[in-house]
Design a protein around this motif. Sequence first.
Motif, PDB file in Angstrom:
ATOM      1  N   SER A   1       0.818  -1.219   0.000  1.00  0.00           N
ATOM      2  CA  SER A   1       0.000   0.000   0.000  1.00  0.00           C
ATOM      3  C   SER A   1       0.849   1.267   0.000  1.00  0.00           C
ATOM      4  O   SER A   1       0.397   2.318  -0.454  1.00  0.00           O
TER       5      SER A   1
ATOM      6  N   ASN B   1      -6.017   0.251  -5.018  1.00  0.00           N
ATOM      7  CA  ASN B   1      -6.596  -0.531  -3.927  1.00  0.00           C
ATOM      8  C   ASN B   1      -6.500  -2.024  -4.264  1.00  0.00           C
ATOM      9  O   ASN B   1      -7.488  -2.665  -4.612  1.00  0.00           O
ATOM     10  N   LEU B   2      -5.306  -2.571  -4.147  1.00  0.00           N
ATOM     11  CA  LEU B   2      -5.055  -3.959  -4.521  1.00  0.00           C
ATOM     12  C   LEU B   2      -5.475  -4.921  -3.421  1.00  0.00           C
ATOM     13  O   LEU B   2      -5.539  -4.568  -2.245  1.00  0.00           O
ATOM     14  N   ARG B   3      -5.719  -6.170  -3.823  1.00  0.00           N
ATOM     15  CA  ARG B   3      -6.117  -7.176  -2.831  1.00  0.00           C
ATOM     16  C   ARG B   3      -4.993  -7.470  -1.842  1.00  0.00           C
ATOM     17  O   ARG B   3      -5.249  -7.835  -0.693  1.00  0.00           O
ATOM     18  N   ASN B   4      -3.764  -7.321  -2.283  1.00  0.00           N
ATOM     19  CA  ASN B   4      -2.620  -7.606  -1.409  1.00  0.00           C
ATOM     20  C   ASN B   4      -2.020  -6.325  -0.824  1.00  0.00           C
ATOM     21  O   ASN B   4      -0.833  -6.293  -0.482  1.00  0.00           O
ATOM     22  N   ARG B   5      -2.845  -5.307  -0.680  1.00  0.00           N
ATOM     23  CA  ARG B   5      -2.334  -4.013  -0.211  1.00  0.00           C
ATOM     24  C   ARG B   5      -1.754  -4.084   1.205  1.00  0.00           C
ATOM     25  O   ARG B   5      -0.904  -3.282   1.574  1.00  0.00           O
TER      26      ARG B   5
END
Length: 266
Positions: free
Chosen positions: A93, A99-103
Amino acid sequence: MYTTFIRPYFEYASEVWDGLTNFDSERLEKCQIEALRIITGLPIYCSHSSLYFETGLESLKERRKNRKLCLMYKIKNNQTPDYVSNLMPPSVSDMTSYNLRNRNHISTPFCRLNIYRNSFVPSSISMWNQLSDDVRNSESLRKFKSKINSLNKLPKYFNTGKRNLSIIHTRLRHGVSKLNYDLFRVNLLHESSCMCGYKREDSEHFFISCPLYFYDRQQLINKMLSLNFTFDIGTILFGDTERPNKENEDLFKAVHTYISSTKRFD
């Protein structure tokens, strides 16, 4: 004595050297396996899973993994000196506005060689990223340890009675006793039959049906019925974890009395 005085030598500063080869890891594990055999009294040909089940301990490899995760938790929660915290790369992040799933993951450094990939920072980050958010966001280190710990809780009543009878009971529980079928399975005997003529002298035959121990068995049955236990091989060998510890202790004492009175293992 083992966990207090010996095991610490096997894992001192293991967070640093856990990138050892599989060969060296197995050599180190053999040291613990030998200690577990002494603790349990199980023979050399018993399975490692039986040893870990009877002691409730974890493998050294699993303990090293958990120690690294605990250090990662301390780093993420500012519980380590700066020179340790500064080793960690930024989170995903912090490196992107998407806004990634692995943030919530820590960015994994590029690893060209396995020797670096297996070192503390890359390997610990990889394990940390595999944890759920619930585990990573634990309120305290103690709660975090409880969530990642896969320790098998050994029933207290397993340690009931005299050590020699307890060892025999343990061996019967895992099929590595001196009964003919147990010895036949590991090629220590050419014949698996019982002295009564039955073709397979195993734990179930010894406790449940062998006519040579009829009167001794009746006493065991009467004692188990008085304690409201079901007379079956599973209860005889493992007890009933749903029942109070004291009742299981009384059961195991009755089983040990049966083992002693048959004189089968003298």
